[in-house]
Every structure is written in C-alpha cells, then in structure tokens.
Design an enzyme around this catalytic site. Structure first.
Site, PDB file in Angstrom:
ATOM      1  N   SER A  81      42.165  52.213  38.319  1.00 34.77           N
ATOM      2  CA  SER A  81      41.444  51.530  37.238  1.00 34.77           C
ATOM      3  C   SER A  81      42.123  51.778  35.898  1.00 34.77           C
ATOM      4  CB  SER A  81      40.005  52.053  37.130  1.00 34.77           C
ATOM      5  OG  SER A  81      39.200  51.454  38.081  1.00 34.77           O
ATOM      6  N   ALA A 232      44.493  41.788  36.658  1.00 33.51           N
ATOM      7  CA  ALA A 232      43.849  43.008  37.157  1.00 33.51           C
ATOM      8  C   ALA A 232      43.290  42.793  38.562  1.00 33.51           C
ATOM      9  CB  ALA A 232      42.741  43.429  36.204  1.00 33.51           C
ATOM     10  N   GLU A 353      35.516  43.162  37.713  1.00 33.18           N
ATOM     11  CA  GLU A 353      36.537  42.117  37.891  1.00 33.18           C
ATOM     12  C   GLU A 353      35.999  40.946  38.710  1.00 33.18           C
ATOM     13  OE1 GLU A 353      39.063  41.517  36.475  1.00 33.18           O
ATOM     14  OE2 GLU A 353      39.712  43.390  35.541  1.00 33.18           O
ATOM     15  N   PHE A 373      28.039  27.821  39.558  1.00 36.07           N
ATOM     16  CA  PHE A 373      27.777  29.055  38.788  1.00 36.07           C
ATOM     17  C   PHE A 373      26.483  28.961  37.990  1.00 36.07           C
ATOM     18  CE2 PHE A 373      32.447  28.783  39.095  1.00 36.07           C
ATOM     19  CZ  PHE A 373      32.685  29.982  39.730  1.00 36.07           C
TER      20      PHE A 373
HETATM   21  P1  TGC Z   1      34.927  27.839  33.268  1.00 36.35           P
HETATM   22  O1  TGC Z   1      34.442  26.612  32.570  1.00 36.35           O
HETATM   23  O2  TGC Z   1      35.101  27.796  34.750  1.00 36.35           O
HETATM   24  O3  TGC Z   1      36.314  28.299  32.618  1.00 36.35           O
HETATM   25  C1  TGC Z   1      36.533  28.370  31.226  1.00 36.35           C
HETATM   26  C2  TGC Z   1      38.008  28.166  30.999  1.00 36.35           C
HETATM   27  O4  TGC Z   1      38.704  29.254  31.628  1.00 36.35           O
HETATM   28  C3  TGC Z   1      39.563  28.762  32.656  1.00 36.35           C
HETATM   29  N1  TGC Z   1      39.493  29.727  33.766  1.00 36.35           N
HETATM   30  C4  TGC Z   1      40.514  30.478  34.136  1.00 36.35           C
HETATM   31  N2  TGC Z   1      41.768  30.548  33.676  1.00 36.35           N
HETATM   32  C5  TGC Z   1      42.587  31.424  34.261  1.00 36.35           C
HETATM   33  N3  TGC Z   1      42.199  32.223  35.275  1.00 36.35           N
HETATM   34  C6  TGC Z   1      40.942  32.194  35.750  1.00 36.35           C
HETATM   35  N4  TGC Z   1      40.577  33.004  36.734  1.00 36.35           N
HETATM   36  C7  TGC Z   1      40.027  31.291  35.184  1.00 36.35           C
HETATM   37  N5  TGC Z   1      38.730  30.992  35.393  1.00 36.35           N
HETATM   38  C8  TGC Z   1      38.426  30.021  34.520  1.00 36.35           C
HETATM   39  C9  TGC Z   1      39.014  27.391  33.015  1.00 36.35           C
HETATM   40  O5  TGC Z   1      40.004  26.582  33.567  1.00 36.35           O
HETATM   41  C10 TGC Z   1      38.531  26.910  31.673  1.00 36.35           C
HETATM   42  O6  TGC Z   1      39.669  26.483  30.953  1.00 36.35           O
HETATM   43  P2  TGC Z   1      39.539  25.262  29.885  1.00 36.35           P
HETATM   44  O7  TGC Z   1      40.950  25.065  29.413  1.00 36.35           O
HETATM   45  O8  TGC Z   1      38.992  24.105  30.671  1.00 36.35           O
HETATM   46  O9  TGC Z   1      38.611  25.739  28.830  1.00 36.35           O
HETATM   47  O10 TGC Z   1      34.021  29.063  32.816  1.00 36.35           O
HETATM   48  P3  TGC Z   1      32.595  29.499  33.267  1.00 36.35           P
HETATM   49  O11 TGC Z   1      31.872  29.931  32.030  1.00 36.35           O
HETATM   50  O12 TGC Z   1      31.949  28.440  34.126  1.00 36.35           O
HETATM   51  O13 TGC Z   1      32.878  30.845  34.125  1.00 36.35           O
HETATM   52  C11 TGC Z   1      33.532  30.845  35.312  1.00 36.35           C
HETATM   53  C12 TGC Z   1      33.443  32.239  35.972  1.00 36.35           C
HETATM   54  C13 TGC Z   1      32.022  32.548  36.407  1.00 36.35           C
HETATM   55  C14 TGC Z   1      34.351  32.184  37.179  1.00 36.35           C
HETATM   56  C15 TGC Z   1      33.914  33.329  34.994  1.00 36.35           C
HETATM   57  O14 TGC Z   1      33.036  33.455  33.958  1.00 36.35           O
HETATM   58  C16 TGC Z   1      34.104  34.674  35.651  1.00 36.35           C
HETATM   59  O15 TGC Z   1      35.173  34.960  36.164  1.00 36.35           O
HETATM   60  N6  TGC Z   1      33.076  35.586  35.609  1.00 36.35           N
HETATM   61  C17 TGC Z   1      33.250  36.966  36.056  1.00 36.35           C
HETATM   62  C18 TGC Z   1      33.472  37.854  34.852  1.00 36.35           C
HETATM   63  C19 TGC Z   1      34.386  39.005  35.151  1.00 36.35           C
HETATM   64  O16 TGC Z   1      35.077  39.068  36.153  1.00 36.35           O
HETATM   65  N7  TGC Z   1      34.422  39.966  34.252  1.00 36.35           N
HETATM   66  C20 TGC Z   1      35.343  41.079  34.376  1.00 36.35           C
HETATM   67  C21 TGC Z   1      35.388  41.882  33.115  1.00 36.35           C
HETATM   68  S1  TGC Z   1      36.778  42.981  33.003  1.00 36.35           S
HETATM   69  C22 TGC Z   1      36.496  44.152  34.151  1.00 36.35           C
HETATM   70  O17 TGC Z   1      35.593  44.092  34.916  1.00 36.35           O
HETATM   71  C23 TGC Z   1      37.471  45.289  34.186  1.00 36.35           C
HETATM   72  S2  TGC Z   1      37.095  46.426  35.436  1.00 36.35           S
HETATM   73  C24 TGC Z   1      38.291  47.630  35.334  1.00 36.35           C
HETATM   74  C25 TGC Z   1      39.460  47.382  36.229  1.00 36.35           C
HETATM   75  O18 TGC Z   1      39.996  46.284  36.334  1.00 36.35           O
HETATM   76  O19 TGC Z   1      39.917  48.369  36.866  1.00 36.35           O
HETATM   77  P1  FAD Z   2      25.310  40.562  36.499  1.00 35.96           P
HETATM   78  O1  FAD Z   2      26.185  39.488  35.981  1.00 35.96           O
HETATM   79  O2  FAD Z   2      24.009  40.802  35.806  1.00 35.96           O
HETATM   80  O3  FAD Z   2      25.030  40.295  38.037  1.00 35.96           O
HETATM   81  C1  FAD Z   2      23.979  40.973  38.768  1.00 35.96           C
HETATM   82  C2  FAD Z   2      23.961  40.385  40.185  1.00 35.96           C
HETATM   83  O4  FAD Z   2      23.674  38.989  40.092  1.00 35.96           O
HETATM   84  C3  FAD Z   2      25.303  40.478  40.903  1.00 35.96           C
HETATM   85  O5  FAD Z   2      25.100  40.685  42.276  1.00 35.96           O
HETATM   86  C4  FAD Z   2      25.902  39.097  40.679  1.00 35.96           C
HETATM   87  O6  FAD Z   2      26.871  38.745  41.652  1.00 35.96           O
HETATM   88  C5  FAD Z   2      24.664  38.247  40.769  1.00 35.96           C
HETATM   89  N1  FAD Z   2      24.841  36.953  40.101  1.00 35.96           N
HETATM   90  C6  FAD Z   2      25.132  36.722  38.801  1.00 35.96           C
HETATM   91  N2  FAD Z   2      25.261  35.412  38.566  1.00 35.96           N
HETATM   92  C7  FAD Z   2      25.039  34.787  39.749  1.00 35.96           C
HETATM   93  C8  FAD Z   2      25.040  33.427  40.172  1.00 35.96           C
HETATM   94  N3  FAD Z   2      25.337  32.441  39.326  1.00 35.96           N
HETATM   95  N4  FAD Z   2      24.773  33.159  41.466  1.00 35.96           N
HETATM   96  C9  FAD Z   2      24.510  34.168  42.346  1.00 35.96           C
HETATM   97  N5  FAD Z   2      24.496  35.468  42.013  1.00 35.96           N
HETATM   98  C10 FAD Z   2      24.760  35.769  40.735  1.00 35.96           C
HETATM   99  N6  FAD Z   2      33.945  44.900  31.889  1.00 35.96           N
HETATM  100  C11 FAD Z   2      34.866  44.727  30.907  1.00 35.96           C
HETATM  101  O7  FAD Z   2      34.835  43.760  30.159  1.00 35.96           O
HETATM  102  N7  FAD Z   2      35.876  45.642  30.741  1.00 35.96           N
HETATM  103  C12 FAD Z   2      35.986  46.748  31.526  1.00 35.96           C
HETATM  104  O8  FAD Z   2      36.921  47.546  31.343  1.00 35.96           O
HETATM  105  C13 FAD Z   2      35.005  46.958  32.552  1.00 35.96           C
HETATM  106  N8  FAD Z   2      35.035  48.097  33.318  1.00 35.96           N
HETATM  107  C14 FAD Z   2      34.018  48.328  34.198  1.00 35.96           C
HETATM  108  C15 FAD Z   2      33.971  49.556  34.876  1.00 35.96           C
HETATM  109  C16 FAD Z   2      32.922  49.833  35.753  1.00 35.96           C
HETATM  110  C17 FAD Z   2      32.859  51.154  36.435  1.00 35.96           C
HETATM  111  C18 FAD Z   2      31.928  48.848  36.001  1.00 35.96           C
HETATM  112  C19 FAD Z   2      30.818  49.117  36.971  1.00 35.96           C
HETATM  113  C20 FAD Z   2      31.963  47.645  35.337  1.00 35.96           C
HETATM  114  C21 FAD Z   2      32.990  47.369  34.422  1.00 35.96           C
HETATM  115  N9  FAD Z   2      33.025  46.185  33.676  1.00 35.96           N
HETATM  116  C22 FAD Z   2      33.975  45.980  32.707  1.00 35.96           C
HETATM  117  C23 FAD Z   2      31.929  45.232  33.790  1.00 35.96           C
HETATM  118  C24 FAD Z   2      31.995  44.323  35.019  1.00 35.96           C
HETATM  119  O9  FAD Z   2      32.992  43.365  34.893  1.00 35.96           O
HETATM  120  C25 FAD Z   2      30.609  43.679  35.197  1.00 35.96           C
HETATM  121  O10 FAD Z   2      29.741  44.707  35.606  1.00 35.96           O
HETATM  122  C26 FAD Z   2      30.628  42.538  36.207  1.00 35.96           C
HETATM  123  O11 FAD Z   2      31.345  41.437  35.717  1.00 35.96           O
HETATM  124  C27 FAD Z   2      29.208  42.107  36.606  1.00 35.96           C
HETATM  125  O12 FAD Z   2      28.405  41.936  35.493  1.00 35.96           O
HETATM  126  P2  FAD Z   2      26.939  42.623  35.419  1.00 35.96           P
HETATM  127  O13 FAD Z   2      27.077  44.045  35.779  1.00 35.96           O
HETATM  128  O14 FAD Z   2      26.359  42.274  34.114  1.00 35.96           O
HETATM  129  O15 FAD Z   2      26.131  41.946  36.586  1.00 35.96           O
END
Ligand code: TGC
Ligand code: FAD
Length: 374
Positions: A81, A232, A353, A373
């Site tokens: 991570s 990532a 992620e 979504f």
């Molecule tokens: P949507 O309308 O689908 O997309 C908005 C714009 O973004 C583009 N896009 C992407 N581009 C590149 N790569 C991807 N994977 C992309 N996904 C979408 C899309 O083409 C669009 O572009 P444009 O030019 O048309 O504006 O957006 P949406 O709001 O409907 O959301 C889609 C969804 C649900 C897939 C997205 O919000 C999502 O991926 N949600 C999950 C959030 C997430 O993963 N958060 C992670 C936070 S960081 C973290 O967790 C770090 S953990 C630590 C570690 O890594 O070790």
């Molecule tokens: P929520 O979005 O509230 O989801 C709760 C539940 O609902 C999940 O099971 C989800 O799948 C489900 N759900 C949500 N929407 C839907 C839907 N449309 N349909 C069906 N099911 C749905 N984020 C960063 O930005 N940077 C970081 O460095 C980072 N590091 C992290 C490190 C750790 C240890 C953890 C635990 C999280 C970290 N995160 C980070 C945050 C992480 O990316 C979020 O926790 C993750 O994206 C999920 O968001 P949430 O926890 O708010 O869950």
C-alpha cells in the site's frame, strides 16, 4: 514467462522483504506502526514510482512493477500500500498532471523516499461515488482557497505533500498541499482491524490558501483522479497474489509437519483438495495478472480489464488466506502465522481502490453498455 530483468527485480524485492520486512512485520502489525525509514529503504531499492520515467524514477516496465508489488504484499499489504500510494497515486498524479516546476520539485524527493506523498479523493460521505465530493476550491484573486475533509487516506499522517481533489466552478481539479500549510491538518485513524502496518488518516482543510502554482495544470475533470486509480489497481492485481502465495506456503509447510489422528495433516485427502484448489486459483490469478501486465506494457490495457483483474485476484486471495487459516487450526489465530493477518489486510484491499461491487458494475457497463452505478 518472465525475462531476465523481470526475474532479477522479483528476486531482489523478495530477498529485501525476507531480510528487512518479514522479521518485524508482526510487531509493526501489533503496534499499528510503519517506520518512516522504510520510505528511504524503498527509495534506495528504486521501488518508488518505479514504472515512471525520468525525475529519478527507475522506468521499469509494468510487469516488473507488478512483481515488486507481489513480493511486498507477500510480506504485508501495508508495504505494498505504501508503495502503491507513493508511486501510483501521489507520484503518478504529479508526473501525469503536474507542471514541470511541480515535477522537478517533488518527484526526485518522492522517488528517493526523502518525501512521502498521499492522495486524497475519498470523503466521509463519498467513497464509491467521488463525483459527489464536497471539498471545494474557490478562487480568491489568483490564489485558491480549499475547504473540506478527506477520509481514509493512506500515508496521510506522514505525508509531506498531499494531492487533494476538489470541486470547483469548472469541475474537479487537483491541488498539491504541502504539510504545514496553515489550515491543513491530519488526524490518524485508530483501532483498525485491517492494514495495521499502514498509516490511514483524515485530511482536514479549513480555508487553506494555496498559490495558483499549487494546482495540477493538466487535470481538468474527475477523469484525472480516476486515471490515477488505474495505476494503483494494476499493482493490486499482482500484489494480492503475494498475500495468497505466502498464506499457501505457510499452510503447506504447516500441513506437512502437523500430526492429526496419528498422521501428517498433509496426508488427508480433504487437506490436499484444499491445497490443490488454492494452487489452481493462485496459478489462474497469476496468468491473468501477467496477461494484463503485457497488455499494459503494450499500451492496450482498458479500465474494465483492470477491474476484472482486481475483482478476481483480491476475491480469490482473500478466499485463499481464509482457507489457509483453517488448515492452521487454532495456531492460525495468532500473529505467529501470516494467513489471518493477510486475510484481515485483504478486507481493506477488497474495499479500497474500488469495492468489488464497483468493479462488477464497471465490467457490467462494459458488457451491456448500460451504467448501473446510479
Ligand atoms: P464516469 O462518468 O463513469 O467517469 C467520469 C470521467 O472519468 C472517466 N473514467 C475513467 N478514466 C480513466 N480510468 C478510469 N478507471 C475511469 N473511470 C471513469 C470517464 O470516462 C469520464 O470521463 P469524461 O471525459 O467523459 O468526463 O464517473 P462516475 O461518477 O459515474 O463514476 C464511475 C465510478 C463509480 C466507476 C468511479 O466513481 C469509481 O471508480 N468509484 C470508485 C472510487 C475509488 O476507487 N476510489 C479509490 C480511492 S483511492 C484509494 O482507495 C487508495 S487505497 C490505497 C492503495 O492503493 O494501496
Ligand atoms: P461506500 O461507498 O459507502 O460503500 C459501502 C458499500 O456499498 C460497499 O459494499 C459498496 O460496494 C456498496 N455500494 C456503493 N455504491 C453502490 C452501488 N451503486 N451499487 C451497489 N453497491 C454499492 N481513499 C483515498 O482517496 N485515498 C487513499 O489513500 C485511501 N486509502 C484507504 C486505505 C484504507 C485502509 C481503506 C479501508 C480505504 C482507503 N481509501 C482511500 C478509501 C477507499 O477508496 C473507500 O473506502 C472505497 O472507495 C469505498 O468507499 P466507502 O468506504 O465510502 O464505501
């Protein structure tokens, strides 16, 4: 299926993990700490931003980066991570979307582990749906003023520089916020049952004033942070298999030496069926990871393919870690053996992620053409 360079990198990281990470991981997990010096050690090894070019980065191919993630996560998901967030989120966001000035200022120090970076996208009320973010950046003359809260941010409490994503009148933009900027504070999250050898924090931004030069000039929409996630997530496709491999090796060794009903545990058909099924899933996951890695190196990897890899490999890895724990019986519940530590860590990996559900929906959208979504 690997070339000599890839094999060398994998061996080097495996040896490093054996000598420097494994001996103290149980203590780090129990005490919920990650020594800051680890950043410089990773930097010396060339692991930070290793798949990026220039600015002190190693410039390896994607498969090598994946293999390094795998070997780090075989020690603990906390190490992978750290490297994921530093290289694929913090450094990648600057490398891909930053100005030349921002790249020169931060990338060499981040690559060397002299500085630590974090990536703030998630908020308390917006994790899976970052489009709803409430963190706001507004103009004041040429300056920006940022207000909001980011949650669950890896490396937040130790970071020297935070990439913070905020809503503006023109859509989502990215900003580099250095530690010590007035109005910017971090608060570490305590009592985690998962990923304990990793710092997870809240970022609090209260009317934080930044110069225009703090904005990432090439990032013009939500697509920018989402593109960083691809990097990532790719590392996790490989990394999760490291946790699975280590669990399986531990369980296999235990089964060979543990006697039950006057025979080796490994000699029972039920045990062998478990070991065979887990080896099968580990091998399939590895083939998938390598295939995605080759596609990435050819510039052909699509986001939904990364979703497929993350969904499968994390899901299978957590299943393997839990199954391995059963083979260890009661011995499996302490920190002396790794499978339950890996399984607990993988609970976070399953969620961050993009949760499994988000990746199912990404694949569903690619298959049907219909976004489900919202
Ligand atoms: P949507 O309308 O689908 O997309 C908005 C714009 O973004 C583009 N896009 C992407 N581009 C590149 N790569 C991807 N994977 C992309 N996904 C979408 C899309 O083409 C669009 O572009 P444009 O030019 O048309 O504006 O957006 P949406 O709001 O409907 O959301 C889609 C969804 C649900 C897939 C997205 O919000 C999502 O991926 N949600 C999950 C959030 C997430 O993963 N958060 C992670 C936070 S960081 C973290 O967790 C770090 S953990 C630590 C570690 O890594 O070790
Ligand atoms: P929520 O979005 O509230 O989801 C709760 C539940 O609902 C999940 O099971 C989800 O799948 C489900 N759900 C949500 N929407 C839907 C839907 N449309 N349909 C069906 N099911 C749905 N984020 C960063 O930005 N940077 C970081 O460095 C980072 N590091 C992290 C490190 C750790 C240890 C953890 C635990 C999280 C970290 N995160 C980070 C945050 C992480 O990316 C979020 O926790 C993750 O994206 C999920 O968001 P949430 O926890 O708010 O869950």
């Amino acid at each position: 299926m690997l070339d000599d360079d890839e094999r060398d990198i994998q061996t080097t990281v495996r040896e490093f993990a054996r000598e420097h990470l494994r001996p103290t991981i149980a203590h780090s997990f129990e005490s919920a700490t990650l020594p800051r010096e680890i950043a410089r050690e990773f930097g010396r090894l060339g692991l930070l931003g290793m798949h990026l070019d220039g600015y002190g980065c190693a410039g390896t191919n994607a498969v090598s980066y994946g293999l390094a993630c795998l070997e780090l996560e075989a020690a603990d998901s906390g190490f992978r991570s750290f490297v994921s967030v530093q290289g694929s989120l913090s450094m990648f966001s600057i490398h891909r979307y930053g100005s030349e000035e921002q790249k020169n200022e931060w990338l060499p120090r981040l690559a060397a582990g002299e500085a630590i970076g974090c990536f703030g996208l998630t908020e308390p009320d917006f994790g899976s749906n970052p489009a709803g973010m409430r963190t706001r950046a507004r103009r004041d003359g040429t300056d920006w003023i940022l207000t909001g809260t980011k949650m669950w941010i890896t490396n937040g409490g130790s970071a020297d520089i935070a990439t913070v994503w905020a809503q503006t009148d023109d859509g989502v933009r990215g900003f580099l916020v250095p530690r010590g900027t007035p109005g910017f504070e971090t608060r570490d999250i305590a009592n985690k049952l998962s990923l304990r050898a990793s710092i997870t924090s809240e970022l609090i931004l209260d009317e934080v004033r930044l110069p225009a030069s703090a904005q990432l000039p090439q990032a013009n929409s939500l697509g920018a942070p989402l593109s960083c996630l691809n990097e990532a997530r790719f590392g996790i496709v490989f990394g999760a298999l490291g946790a699975a491999r280590d669990s399986l090796e531990t369980a296999l060794e235990y089964a060979r030496t543990r006697e039950v009903f006057d025979r080796s545990l490994a000699s029972f058909q039920l045990t062998q069926a478990k070991l065979a099924d887990m080896t099968l899933e580990l091998g399939k996951g590895m083939l998938l990871a390598l295939r995605l890695g080759r596609l990435k190196d050819a510039g052909q990897l699509r986001p939904e393919q990364i979703s497929l890899g993350k969904l499968n490999n994390v899901r299978e890895a957590i299943g393997i870690a839990r199954e391995c724990r059963t083979i260890l019986g009661a011995s499996g519940i302490t920190l002396e053996y790794s499978p339950l530590r890996h399984a607990n860590n993988l609970e976070s990996v399953l969620t961050y992620e993009g949760t499994s559900e988000m990746h199912q929906l990404s694949i569903g959208k690619a298959l049907t053409g219909i976004g489900a979504f919202r």
